[in-house]
Design an enzyme around this catalytic site. Structure first.
Site, PDB file in Angstrom:
ATOM      1  N   TRP A  68     -34.654 -19.739 -13.733  1.00 51.01           N
ATOM      2  CA  TRP A  68     -35.914 -20.497 -13.592  1.00 51.01           C
ATOM      3  C   TRP A  68     -35.864 -21.463 -12.417  1.00 51.01           C
ATOM      4  O   TRP A  68     -36.804 -22.202 -12.171  1.00 51.01           O
ATOM      5  CB  TRP A  68     -36.240 -21.241 -14.878  1.00 51.01           C
ATOM      6  CG  TRP A  68     -35.086 -22.011 -15.436  1.00 51.01           C
ATOM      7  CD1 TRP A  68     -34.758 -23.288 -15.140  1.00 51.01           C
ATOM      8  CD2 TRP A  68     -34.101 -21.537 -16.361  1.00 51.01           C
ATOM      9  NE1 TRP A  68     -33.629 -23.648 -15.825  1.00 51.01           N
ATOM     10  CE2 TRP A  68     -33.200 -22.601 -16.586  1.00 51.01           C
ATOM     11  CE3 TRP A  68     -33.897 -20.314 -17.024  1.00 51.01           C
ATOM     12  CZ2 TRP A  68     -32.109 -22.482 -17.441  1.00 51.01           C
ATOM     13  CZ3 TRP A  68     -32.818 -20.206 -17.869  1.00 51.01           C
ATOM     14  CH2 TRP A  68     -31.933 -21.280 -18.071  1.00 51.01           C
ATOM     15  N   GLU A  88     -38.383 -24.371 -20.058  1.00 50.13           N
ATOM     16  CA  GLU A  88     -38.245 -25.689 -20.672  1.00 50.13           C
ATOM     17  C   GLU A  88     -38.417 -25.627 -22.189  1.00 50.13           C
ATOM     18  O   GLU A  88     -37.736 -26.331 -22.923  1.00 50.13           O
ATOM     19  CB  GLU A  88     -39.219 -26.696 -20.057  1.00 50.13           C
ATOM     20  CG  GLU A  88     -38.871 -27.119 -18.628  1.00 50.13           C
ATOM     21  CD  GLU A  88     -37.500 -27.788 -18.496  1.00 50.13           C
ATOM     22  OE1 GLU A  88     -36.956 -28.253 -19.523  1.00 50.13           O
ATOM     23  OE2 GLU A  88     -36.966 -27.824 -17.375  1.00 50.13           O
ATOM     24  N   LEU A 143     -33.557 -17.160 -31.241  1.00 56.53           N
ATOM     25  CA  LEU A 143     -33.635 -18.464 -30.571  1.00 56.53           C
ATOM     26  C   LEU A 143     -33.879 -19.609 -31.565  1.00 56.53           C
ATOM     27  O   LEU A 143     -33.546 -20.752 -31.297  1.00 56.53           O
ATOM     28  CB  LEU A 143     -34.760 -18.482 -29.539  1.00 56.53           C
ATOM     29  CG  LEU A 143     -34.454 -17.991 -28.125  1.00 56.53           C
ATOM     30  CD1 LEU A 143     -35.725 -17.986 -27.292  1.00 56.53           C
ATOM     31  CD2 LEU A 143     -33.415 -18.864 -27.447  1.00 56.53           C
ATOM     32  N   TYR A 171     -36.292 -22.056 -34.286  1.00 55.97           N
ATOM     33  CA  TYR A 171     -37.457 -22.949 -34.079  1.00 55.97           C
ATOM     34  C   TYR A 171     -38.653 -22.138 -33.585  1.00 55.97           C
ATOM     35  O   TYR A 171     -39.150 -22.323 -32.486  1.00 55.97           O
ATOM     36  CB  TYR A 171     -37.119 -24.064 -33.092  1.00 55.97           C
ATOM     37  CG  TYR A 171     -35.971 -24.936 -33.524  1.00 55.97           C
ATOM     38  CD1 TYR A 171     -36.194 -26.031 -34.349  1.00 55.97           C
ATOM     39  CD2 TYR A 171     -34.679 -24.656 -33.131  1.00 55.97           C
ATOM     40  CE1 TYR A 171     -35.141 -26.828 -34.769  1.00 55.97           C
ATOM     41  CE2 TYR A 171     -33.610 -25.441 -33.553  1.00 55.97           C
ATOM     42  CZ  TYR A 171     -33.853 -26.531 -34.371  1.00 55.97           C
ATOM     43  OH  TYR A 171     -32.808 -27.308 -34.772  1.00 55.97           O
ATOM     44  N   TYR A 203     -41.421 -35.111 -22.744  1.00 61.72           N
ATOM     45  CA  TYR A 203     -40.345 -34.539 -21.930  1.00 61.72           C
ATOM     46  C   TYR A 203     -40.829 -33.302 -21.153  1.00 61.72           C
ATOM     47  O   TYR A 203     -40.655 -33.211 -19.928  1.00 61.72           O
ATOM     48  CB  TYR A 203     -39.114 -34.158 -22.791  1.00 61.72           C
ATOM     49  CG  TYR A 203     -38.220 -33.249 -21.998  1.00 61.72           C
ATOM     50  CD1 TYR A 203     -37.431 -33.769 -20.974  1.00 61.72           C
ATOM     51  CD2 TYR A 203     -38.244 -31.868 -22.177  1.00 61.72           C
ATOM     52  CE1 TYR A 203     -36.673 -32.937 -20.168  1.00 61.72           C
ATOM     53  CE2 TYR A 203     -37.495 -31.031 -21.381  1.00 61.72           C
ATOM     54  CZ  TYR A 203     -36.711 -31.576 -20.375  1.00 61.72           C
ATOM     55  OH  TYR A 203     -35.992 -30.754 -19.569  1.00 61.72           O
ATOM     56  N   ASP A 261     -34.723 -36.109 -21.518  1.00 65.86           N
ATOM     57  CA  ASP A 261     -34.242 -35.369 -22.692  1.00 65.86           C
ATOM     58  C   ASP A 261     -32.931 -35.997 -23.173  1.00 65.86           C
ATOM     59  O   ASP A 261     -32.519 -37.056 -22.686  1.00 65.86           O
ATOM     60  CB  ASP A 261     -34.090 -33.870 -22.372  1.00 65.86           C
ATOM     61  CG  ASP A 261     -32.889 -33.579 -21.480  1.00 65.86           C
ATOM     62  OD1 ASP A 261     -32.290 -34.532 -20.937  1.00 65.86           O
ATOM     63  OD2 ASP A 261     -32.530 -32.391 -21.326  1.00 65.86           O
TER      64      ASP A 261
HETATM   65  N1  ADE Z   1     -32.294 -28.311 -19.838  1.00 63.95           N
HETATM   66  C1  ADE Z   1     -33.585 -28.653 -19.903  1.00 63.95           C
HETATM   67  N2  ADE Z   1     -34.224 -28.377 -18.758  1.00 63.95           N
HETATM   68  C2  ADE Z   1     -33.312 -27.833 -17.927  1.00 63.95           C
HETATM   69  C3  ADE Z   1     -33.357 -27.308 -16.621  1.00 63.95           C
HETATM   70  N3  ADE Z   1     -34.494 -27.287 -15.945  1.00 63.95           N
HETATM   71  N4  ADE Z   1     -32.225 -26.829 -16.106  1.00 63.95           N
HETATM   72  C4  ADE Z   1     -31.087 -26.847 -16.827  1.00 63.95           C
HETATM   73  N5  ADE Z   1     -30.979 -27.303 -18.058  1.00 63.95           N
HETATM   74  C5  ADE Z   1     -32.082 -27.794 -18.614  1.00 63.95           C
END
Ligand code: ADE
Length: 346
Positions: A24, A37, A80, A82, A120, A138
């Protein structure tokens, strides 16, 4: 914290050399950032990667997500945990289609108004995808900041999150807000780690960190103890023939809503209880044997499960139960991780 020291610059420089290459992070596509996210809430980066790739292949756009069938979505999310995260994603995707022509809005408050997007996540998407100067605080970030500032507030409190967000906001650089937020998260995940000793010798902030200077690493961050989880005992039935197995769809409300499960009863059952249950189901010739034990921990509840296998020659019609092939159980029906140990012994 010492403002003369270029905190942002040191952190960004560290990030440029040390950031992990993650799927990502390849571009700034808001949809990809959003999905990542949400998956990364409560789930580790390494565990998320394969899910993320598969999700993007199957549902590459907001429109695909808005239109996906619930069962397929649950299957994509299987493992995963939740599951409400996935249901909220779909609901939010529908809103994005209806209100924003399929494009996530480049606005913090509008992001915040979407289902499943809290402070967040709105901060993460806003800063990473749209370069908004907003914080994304976070658990990783809270740990880093509590240590750097020597702050002993309870980091599980919303008030602490808000205050730390406000305080860190003035350090977010105009030109790289998304990198700054990700650098903080990265620092928490890889250097200022949650379990065990942090690697302060690799930290760009070691010289300004209060916890490091005053030997408070073990004391910070402060987390007030949570209430003990409730323990629920369950008896799980593997009602099976050679090729088929009976499953049940959970109700559409509450824990693991709408997912499939092996038929189960609350409480521990002895042999007499099991025979009684078989009578209720109209099973006359079933071979009973133990099928192991399993434990699953949710955020507020623990399930302690005992499996009972009932082997039948032919499927028996039982109200509310569905007979499916054992192969289909793996490929079609979303079964929560709680039941996985029983699926694995089929
Ligand atoms: N944990 C939450 N968001 C993240 C991100 N963008 N990259 C790595 N770890 C994460």
């Amino acid at each position: 914290m010492n403002k003369r020291y270029d905190l942002s610059g040191a952190l960004l420089n560290w990030y440029d050399y040390n950031k992990r290459l993650l799927p990502w992070r390849e571009d700034k596509d808001p949809y990809r950032i959003w999905i990542s996210e949400i998956m990364l809430q409560q789930t580790r980066v390494e565990a998320v990667k394969p899910y993320f790739d598969r999700f993007m292949k199957e549902l590459p756009t907001v429109k695909d997500l808005a239109e996906v069938e619930d069962d397929r979505l649950m299957k994509l999310w299987e493992g995963l945990g939740y599951y409400n995260r996935a249901r909220n994603l779909k609901a939010a995707a529908q809103t994005v289609m209806e209100k924003y022509h399929g494009e996530l809005p480049a606005d913090y408050d509008k992001l915040l108004s979407l289902k499943g997007i809290g402070m967040y996540t709105a901060g993460a998407i806003g800063s990473i995808a749209f370069d908004l100067q907003v914080p994304a605080v976070d658990g990783n970030v809270l740990r880093v900041l509590a240590r750097v500032w020597g702050d002993d507030s309870d980091i599980l409190k919303d008030k602490t999150k808000k205050e730390m967000g406000k305080k860190i906001q003035e350090f977010i650089p105009k030109d790289r807000p998304g990198d700054f937020n990700q650098a903080l998260i990265e620092l928490g995940a890889t250097v200022c780690v949650p379990n065990g000793e942090p690697y302060c010798d690799r930290c760009p902030w070691d010289t300004v960190c209060t916890a490091n200077k005053e030997n408070l690493i073990e004391k910070l961050p402060v987390k007030a103890p949570k209430k003990a989880r409730k323990i629920e005992y369950k008896t799980v039935f593997l009602l099976e023939t050679k090729d088929q197995i009976a499953i049940h769809k959970r109700t559409s409300k509450g824990l693991l809503a709408g997912l499939w499960e092996f038929p189960n009863m609350s409480g521990r059952m002895d042999m007499q209880d099991v025979m009684e249950q078989m009578k209720i189901w109209g099973i006359e010739n079933g071979e009973i044997s133990p099928a192991g034990k399993g434990k699953h921990i949710f955020s507020h509840i623990e399930w302690h499960m005992e499996g009972i296998r009932i082997a039948l020659k032919e499927p028996v019609f039982i109200e509310k139960l569905l007979w499916v092939s054992k192969k289909e159980l793996k490929t079609v029906y979303a079964l929560p991780s709680a039941f996985e140990i029983f699926r694995n012994i089929l």
